[in-house]
Design a protein around this motif. Structure first.
Motif, short mmCIF file in Angstrom:
data_model
loop_
_atom_site.label_atom_id
_atom_site.label_comp_id
_atom_site.label_asym_id
_atom_site.label_seq_id
_atom_site.Cartn_x
_atom_site.Cartn_y
_atom_site.Cartn_z
N LEU A 347 0.83 -1.21 0.00
CA LEU A 347 0.00 0.00 0.00
C LEU A 347 0.86 1.25 0.00
CD1 LEU A 347 -1.48 0.77 3.51
CD2 LEU A 347 0.17 -1.04 3.19
N GLY A 348 0.20 2.38 -0.21
CA GLY A 348 0.86 3.68 -0.16
C GLY A 348 0.92 4.39 -1.49
N VAL A 349 1.01 3.62 -2.59
CA VAL A 349 1.21 4.23 -3.90
C VAL A 349 0.55 3.40 -4.99
CG1 VAL A 349 3.39 5.38 -3.33
CG2 VAL A 349 3.42 3.04 -4.18
N ASP A 350 0.30 4.05 -6.14
CA ASP A 350 -0.07 3.33 -7.36
C ASP A 350 1.20 3.13 -8.20
OD1 ASP A 350 0.44 5.85 -8.37
OD2 ASP A 350 -1.64 6.28 -8.90
N LEU A 351 1.05 2.75 -9.47
CA LEU A 351 2.22 2.43 -10.28
C LEU A 351 3.11 3.65 -10.49
CD1 LEU A 351 3.77 0.29 -11.83
CD2 LEU A 351 2.35 0.78 -13.83
N ASP A 352 2.50 4.80 -10.79
CA ASP A 352 3.32 6.00 -10.95
C ASP A 352 3.98 6.38 -9.63
OD1 ASP A 352 2.70 6.18 -13.61
OD2 ASP A 352 1.11 7.67 -13.36
N GLY A 353 3.28 6.14 -8.53
CA GLY A 353 3.87 6.39 -7.22
C GLY A 353 5.06 5.49 -6.94
N LEU A 354 5.01 4.24 -7.45
CA LEU A 354 6.16 3.34 -7.31
C LEU A 354 7.37 3.89 -8.06
CD1 LEU A 354 4.93 -0.36 -7.68
CD2 LEU A 354 5.87 0.74 -5.65
N THR A 355 7.11 4.45 -9.25
CA THR A 355 8.20 5.05 -10.00
C THR A 355 8.79 6.23 -9.24
OG1 THR A 355 7.35 4.34 -12.15
CG2 THR A 355 8.76 6.29 -12.14
N ASP A 356 7.93 7.09 -8.66
CA ASP A 356 8.42 8.23 -7.88
C ASP A 356 9.23 7.75 -6.68
OD1 ASP A 356 7.13 9.95 -9.62
OD2 ASP A 356 5.36 10.18 -8.35
N TYR A 357 8.74 6.72 -6.01
CA TYR A 357 9.43 6.16 -4.84
C TYR A 357 10.81 5.63 -5.23
CZ TYR A 357 10.20 2.40 -1.31
OH TYR A 357 10.71 1.55 -0.38
N ALA A 358 10.88 4.86 -6.33
CA ALA A 358 12.17 4.33 -6.78
C ALA A 358 13.11 5.46 -7.18
CB ALA A 358 11.95 3.37 -7.95
#
Length: 533
Positions: A347-358
């Motif tokens: 949880l915490g992010v969607d796919l674009d959020g995963l890219t931002d996190y990485a």
């Protein structure tokens, strides 16, 4: 034990890989001594009551899809030594920021039906992936886990797939996981399951090779689940220790190795412990420690080739981990119903959020919207806490180039708990006790987790296969005769599967002639079952 003790093999470190290696050598009739620096066996496979009485916490790793599929651990028959596996009702759920939820179940029809709600045809697409994976599971795992070059397993894999489909599989393996999701599904659910699982390592959605890891974990989740040992992760180490003792091997705790000793020819001849005690090794030393610790702490670097010393300067750790453990007074009140029965929740992010996190981790920014992996351990194993309660944990990563202060840790813990409160109202009120493991705390508890890195080095493509731990080695081999790398810095890398230890044991036996000819001495051992065919 006298300072002049001599054994066939010394294994440095009682992590699961070290214990696997020791078991296989003992099976072959070797006199084996395991030297463990801490007071605990299991390495990053340990459990304890650190939050509240009656709440069992897995201190490092927790769910074990690779162990469930591992031919190494299967061959050791650890069920005969007290190990029992169990499962949560659902394998994994990914909760989107808008509370939609993609659920991975061991029941294929259930997973497919859930993904169909995200996009027409997505259930059928997932089913096709699963059917192909099931067809190639055995030769694929052999190809991934065997020493390089795994010619036999790769040949069987090619024979099973045929040339055209083998090329398609290779293309998929090299893809970014985002692209695989876009090519495979019309909706966001299937791709999100793939991408979230890729980040169980340090593989962002847009990195080359991330598709392979995301696909592998998802497919293992679909076929073998994400099992946990009944009673806590530590039961796995206990079973390995019990098996080793019955085979004649010995583990010495609080026995840190300070230096490797070499003979006049340059071959390893034994170890010196921190207290000065020397232990001779007639045949081999196997090191279940990260590669930089082996080569820079336990050896005089002058014995290494100059190019290898330069390669070690480029060794890349995986990002630091921040882990939080909780004792909760009741189960979480997830607003996404699909998360309630899942052992693992993303949880915490969607796919674009995963890219931002990485991208944040790669560029040295502290993520403002962290990606969380959350474990509901009592949901998976009722023995972990009193009835009606939950033993839970979450972890996320921090950038390596940022100093991890107490203030940063406190701020990130608050951010994690705020995310949980949003998706499970009342979470904060349910917290009976909290135990925070900063990157420094993880390393203090287990010296192999350098800076909070839990995978023995990055899983990115430039440090895998023949590049792991440095170019040209690609496995347990070292430049020092009779010295073998048995930890997760060696191929095939991180995760609880035991292959790094098994491959090191196999190399040591080959070097000493035990595997020569028809291998008479080990035809009925676990090692022969692992590498049969």
């Amino acid at each position: 034990m006298s300072p002049a003790e001599t054994v066939d093999a010394v294994v440095i470190g009682a992590g699961h890989n070290g214990l696997v290696a020791a078991n296989l050598l003992a099976d072959a009739g070797w006199d084996v001594l395991v030297c463990e620096a801490t007071d605990h066996i299991g390495g990053a496979v340990r459990s304890a009551e650190v939050t509240a009485p009656g709440f069992v916490t897995d201190l490092f790793s927790a769910f074990y899809p690779l162990a469930g599929a591992s031919p190494v651990l299967r061959a050791l028959e650890l069920d005969r030594h007290g190990l029992t596996w169990t499962h949560a009702p659902a394998v994994l759920a990914h909760v989107f920021p808008d509370d939609r939820c993609a659920v991975l179940s061991r029941d294929l029809a259930t997973t497919a039906a859930g993904l169909e709600t995200f996009g027409t045809g997505d259930g059928a697409a997932w089913t096709r992936l699963t059917e192909q994976f099931t067809q190639i599971l055995d030769p694929l795992l052999a190809a991934l886990f065997n020493p390089l070059p795994a010619i036999g397993p790769v040949t069987r894999l090619l024979r099973t797939l045929g040339t055209a489909d083998a090329l398609r599989l290779a293309r998929m393996a090299a893809q970014p996981v985002r692209r695989m999701g876009e090519e495979t599904f019309t909706g966001s659910g299937g791709g999100m399951l793939l991408a979230g699982n890729a980040l169980h390592a340090d593989l962002g959605p847009d990195g080359a090779g991330s598709a392979l890891y995301g696909w592998l974990l998802c497919m293992l989740g679909q076929t073998v689940g994400f099992p946990v040992p009944v009673g806590g992760a530590g039961r796995l180490g206990e079973a390995l220790d019990s098996r080793l003792r019955k085979s004649g091997g010995t583990v010495r705790r609080q026995s840190p190795v300070e230096q490797l000793e070499l003979d006049a020819s340059g071959a390893v001849s034994g170890v010196r412990l921190a207290g000065g005690e020397r232990i001779r090794a007639r045949r081999a030393v196997l090191a279940d420690v990260p590669a930089p610790i082996l080569y820079r702490n336990l050896l005089d670097e002058s014995v290494l080739p100059a190019r290898m010393r330069a390669d070690l300067d480029r060794f890349e750790w995986d990002p630091p981990t921040l882990k939080i453990d909780w004792a909760l007074s009741h189960k979480l009140n997830w607003t996404a119903e699909g998360a309630r029965g899942a052992g693992t929740v993303h949880l915490g992010v969607d796919l674009d959020g995963l890219t931002d996190y990485a991208a944040d981790l790669a560029t040295g920014r502290v993520p403002q919207r962290p990606f969380l992996l959350f474990g509901q351990m009592t949901t998976a194993d009722a023995s972990r806490s009193p009835a009606g309660t939950e033993s839970a944990w979450a972890y996320t990563h921090l950038p390596r180039r940022v100093p991890v202060t107490d203030e940063l840790v406190a701020d990130h813990v608050a951010r994690v708990e705020s995310t949980l409160e949003h998706h499970a109202p009342g979470f904060g009120e349910s917290v009976l006790a909290r135990h925070v493991q900063s990157p420094a705390a993880l390393q203090e508890a287990n010296p192999a987790l350098v800076g909070g890195a839990v995978n023995g080095g990055t899983a990115q493509l430039h440090q895998q296969l023949v590049f792991r731990p440095v170019p040209g080695l690609g496995g347990s081999a070292t430049p020092i005769d009779r010295l073998y790398l048995a930890g997760s810095s060696a191929h095939p890398g991180g995760g609880v599967h035991g292959a790094c230890g098994a491959n090191a044991a196999r190399a040591a036996l080959r070097r000493n002639g035990t595997l020569g000819g028809v291998g008479r001495r080990i035809t009925d051992t676990a090692l022969s079952r692992i590498y049969r065919g």
